[in-house]
Design a protein around this motif. Structure first.
Motif, PDB file in Angstrom:
ATOM      1  N   THR A 137       4.773  -2.941   6.721  1.00  0.00           N
ATOM      2  CA  THR A 137       3.543  -3.389   6.065  1.00  0.00           C
ATOM      3  C   THR A 137       3.626  -4.848   5.603  1.00  0.00           C
ATOM      4  O   THR A 137       2.664  -5.363   5.049  1.00  0.00           O
ATOM      5  CB  THR A 137       3.234  -2.502   4.843  1.00  0.00           C
ATOM      6  OG1 THR A 137       4.252  -2.687   3.846  1.00  0.00           O
ATOM      7  CG2 THR A 137       3.175  -1.035   5.230  1.00  0.00           C
TER       8      THR A 137
ATOM      9  N   ASP B  17       0.852  -1.172   0.000  1.00  0.00           N
ATOM     10  CA  ASP B  17       0.000   0.000   0.000  1.00  0.00           C
ATOM     11  C   ASP B  17       0.895   1.231   0.000  1.00  0.00           C
ATOM     12  O   ASP B  17       1.453   1.614   1.030  1.00  0.00           O
ATOM     13  CB  ASP B  17      -0.904  -0.016   1.230  1.00  0.00           C
ATOM     14  CG  ASP B  17      -1.939   1.098   1.194  1.00  0.00           C
ATOM     15  OD1 ASP B  17      -2.913   1.013   1.954  1.00  0.00           O
ATOM     16  OD2 ASP B  17      -1.760   2.064   0.429  1.00  0.00           O
TER      17      ASP B  17
ATOM     18  N   GLY C 143     -12.125  -1.829   4.998  1.00  0.00           N
ATOM     19  CA  GLY C 143     -12.167  -2.328   3.635  1.00  0.00           C
ATOM     20  C   GLY C 143     -12.806  -1.370   2.661  1.00  0.00           C
ATOM     21  O   GLY C 143     -13.530  -1.786   1.745  1.00  0.00           O
TER      22      GLY C 143
ATOM     23  N   ALA D 169       0.033   4.028   2.572  1.00  0.00           N
ATOM     24  CA  ALA D 169       0.385   3.682   3.943  1.00  0.00           C
ATOM     25  C   ALA D 169       1.881   3.790   4.164  1.00  0.00           C
ATOM     26  O   ALA D 169       2.337   4.311   5.199  1.00  0.00           O
ATOM     27  CB  ALA D 169      -0.099   2.274   4.272  1.00  0.00           C
TER      28      ALA D 169
ATOM     29  N   ALA E   6      -8.455   1.060   5.761  1.00  0.00           N
ATOM     30  CA  ALA E   6      -7.949  -0.289   5.513  1.00  0.00           C
ATOM     31  C   ALA E   6      -8.691  -1.315   6.356  1.00  0.00           C
ATOM     32  O   ALA E   6      -9.043  -2.407   5.880  1.00  0.00           O
ATOM     33  CB  ALA E   6      -6.456  -0.337   5.800  1.00  0.00           C
TER      34      ALA E   6
END
Length: 308
Positions: free
Chosen positions: A302, A2, A71, A5, A68
């Motif tokens: 991540t 991501d 969703g 992120a 996140a």
């Protein structure tokens, strides 16, 4: 991966490390009236700016996390999803603490204009707490029982030590890249003293980073998983991070034993231009290595650390 992120994590790491590290540098690297904002470093602008940016990045990071977990796209995240993150999980509590700490920094900057020790104390305390709060957003917060507490504590120390190093690099760059019309011989000797004085602090920082980094890795993976690291993306990025760290160590050693003494001799001989230029280049390269490491750390956070 991501990308949003990772970018937000990188921004927060860099911003809060600069905030905490520069405030700390004001204590161990400068003396007396040198700590006044604008005398050597524009502390009010730098500390206030990083605190404000930290608040903005924290807000964006919270929204991205809520999106996140729910969703949904970032632009579609609602207040209910954000409230759930803030009130129901440890990351939300850490976010509240971070925001409060950054507000403390802003108050200290506004109230301590003529009292640099007050300003630096508040900024250092608030910046340190804000930086430590990032540990709850990483793998170290996943541990349980005593081992989990040790891992979390090691991660906090790792963050603070890294912040001292990166903040020092930023402060030293500001000193050696000062506008030419404001560069006096007194300022050059101050810069030399700050560079030379970081040697002892730097040794402690490097030792802390090595010990806490090794402890975090072993507590996260265990000895039996280390051999499998090169076969995973996490392991490959980690090895790249260690390589960049080794380059930083080499540059730091060069500063301590070669470039800073050469700068001192050049100042004594009143011919400092060449030595200062080499020192500037080396500091820039070391800072770029530090930025690369933070980008890798943001990415690693991540990924699943366990090889598959």
């Amino acid at each position: 991966m991501d990308a949003v992120a990772v970018a937000l994590r990188f921004g927060l790491y860099l911003d809060l490390m600069v905030l905490f590290g520069v405030a700390a540098f004001g204590f161990y690297g400068l003396r007396g009236d040198e700590r006044r904002s604008g005398a050597a470093i524009a502390f009010r602008l730098l500390l206030g700016g990083t605190a404000l940016l930290g608040l903005l990045l924290s807000a964006a990071g919270l929204a991205a996390l809520a999106a996140a977990m729910a969703g949904m796209p970032l632009m579609a995240v609602d207040s209910g999803s954000i409230a759930m993150v803030v009130t129901e999980i440890a990351v939300g509590t850490a976010w509240i603490v971070r925001v409060a700490a950054l507000v403390l920094v802003l108050v200290s900057v506004l109230a301590g204009g003529k009292r640099p020790v007050l300003m630096l104390s508040g900024a250092g305390l608030g910046g340190g707490v804000a930086l430590a709060s990032l540990a709850w957003g990483g793998h170290a917060a996943m541990g349980e029982d005593a081992a989990g507490a040790v891992q979390l504590g090691a991660d906090i120390l790792h963050l603070l030590a890294a912040g001292i190093w990166i903040g020092a690099l930023v402060a030293l760059l500001l000193l050696v890249f000062r506008r030419s019309e404001r560069v006096t011989i007194d300022h050059l000797w101050l810069s030399h003293r700050a560079l030379d004085g970081f040697a002892t602090i730097g040794t402690v920082v490097v030792g802390t980073l090595i010990v806490t980094g090794a402890a975090n890795l072993l507590l996260l993976l265990g000895f039996d998983q280390l051999s499998a690291l090169p076969g995973s993306l996490y392991g490959q990025l980690l090895l790249f991070k260690l390589l960049a760290f080794a380059v930083m160590l080499g540059l730091a050693a060069s500063h301590r034993f070669r470039l800073v003494p050469a700068f001192e001799r050049a100042l004594a001989a009143e011919d400092h231009r060449a030595a200062l230029g080499v020192l500037r280049t080396s500091l820039v390269v070391e800072t770029l290595c530090a930025a690369l490491i933070l980008a890798l750390v943001a990415w690693l956070g991540t990924l699943d650390p366990l090889p598959t």
